[in-house]
Design an enzyme around this catalytic site. Structure first.
Site, PDB file in Angstrom:
ATOM      1  N   SER A   1     -50.663  39.575   1.806  1.00 29.15           N
ATOM      2  CA  SER A   1     -51.243  38.953   0.618  1.00 29.15           C
ATOM      3  C   SER A   1     -50.263  37.920   0.082  1.00 29.15           C
ATOM      4  O   SER A   1     -49.050  38.045   0.274  1.00 29.15           O
ATOM      5  CB  SER A   1     -51.483  40.014  -0.465  1.00 29.15           C
ATOM      6  OG  SER A   1     -51.797  39.418  -1.714  1.00 29.15           O
TER       7      SER A   1
ATOM      8  N   TYR B   1     -48.334  47.060  -5.608  1.00 33.28           N
ATOM      9  CA  TYR B   1     -49.088  46.348  -4.571  1.00 33.28           C
ATOM     10  C   TYR B   1     -48.259  45.211  -3.983  1.00 33.28           C
ATOM     11  O   TYR B   1     -48.125  45.077  -2.768  1.00 33.28           O
ATOM     12  CB  TYR B   1     -50.383  45.807  -5.169  1.00 33.28           C
ATOM     13  CG  TYR B   1     -51.210  44.976  -4.224  1.00 33.28           C
ATOM     14  CD1 TYR B   1     -52.074  45.587  -3.322  1.00 33.28           C
ATOM     15  CD2 TYR B   1     -51.137  43.584  -4.253  1.00 33.28           C
ATOM     16  CE1 TYR B   1     -52.842  44.827  -2.455  1.00 33.28           C
ATOM     17  CE2 TYR B   1     -51.897  42.818  -3.397  1.00 33.28           C
ATOM     18  CZ  TYR B   1     -52.754  43.435  -2.503  1.00 33.28           C
ATOM     19  OH  TYR B   1     -53.514  42.674  -1.638  1.00 33.28           O
TER      20      TYR B   1
END
Length: 196
Positions: free
Chosen positions: A150, A163
């Site tokens: 990501s 995350y």
């Protein structure tokens, strides 16, 4: 296969016809969209995710698809699925390690069990997947591992304290895998999507 120099680039896959592709995290979002595109391009697909029903819906009418529900935090389940794929196809050309979880968390909201779950899914789940496919790829002297990270892995972002850390770890993991595996004929791709 003659080893390639350490500075060689990944080999692009231009012809998907008959390619043996395992998508882990295929039930929704990026994984499901990728499955549809690769099926249309003629790839042979194995699809994994936790939700059997979503995999069944996705692959409805795809008579050659293997649906293998599993949780990436369960190494024996991954190993069993990987063995089934290699037995059925006599190898694997590409695994896409796309399973992941996100929870919006700020520093003052950190909680041990939730953080552990994110790390186990997003980081250890990918490591479990690599461990599963690597022996077959090394034996065949070819293959590719695609890791879905990501943009949150490149710098700290609000609401992504755990995350983002797992995605940063995936960047490092991908770079190290590339250095180790590229000379052995195995390509490693890091995919870092933006917000979807």
């Amino acid at each position: 296969i003659e080893p390639r120099p350490w500075f060689a680039l990944n080999r692009p896959i231009r012809d998907w016809q008959g390619k043996r592709v395992w998508i882990v995290g295929a039930s929704t979002g990026i994984g499901a969209a990728l499955a549809r595109q690769l099926h249309a391009a003629g790839a042979r697909l194995a699809l994994s995710a936790r939700h059997r029903e979503k995999l069944t819906q996705l692959s409805a009418g795809w008579s050659d698809a293997l649906c293998l529900p599993l949780d990436v935090t369960d190494p024996p389940a991954l190993e069993q699925a990987g063995k089934r794929i290699v037995d059925a196809w006599d190898g694997i050309d590409l695994v896409v390690l796309n399973a992941g979880t996100y929870a919006s968390v700020r520093a003052w909201e950190l909680e041990s069990q939730a953080a552990r779950q994110t790390v186990e899914t997003n980081l250890l789940g990918v490591i479990n997947g690599v461990i599963t496919v690597l022996p077959a790829m090394l034996a065949q002297g070819s293959g590719a591992i695609a890791i879905v990270g990501s943009v949150a892995g490149y710098r700290g972002l609000p609401n992504a304290i755990v995350y983002g850390a797992t995605k940063s770890a995936l960047i490092n993991l991908s770079e190290t895998l590339y250095l180790d595996l590229q000379p052995k004929g195995i390509d490693v791709f890091l995919i870092s999507p933006g917000f979807v």
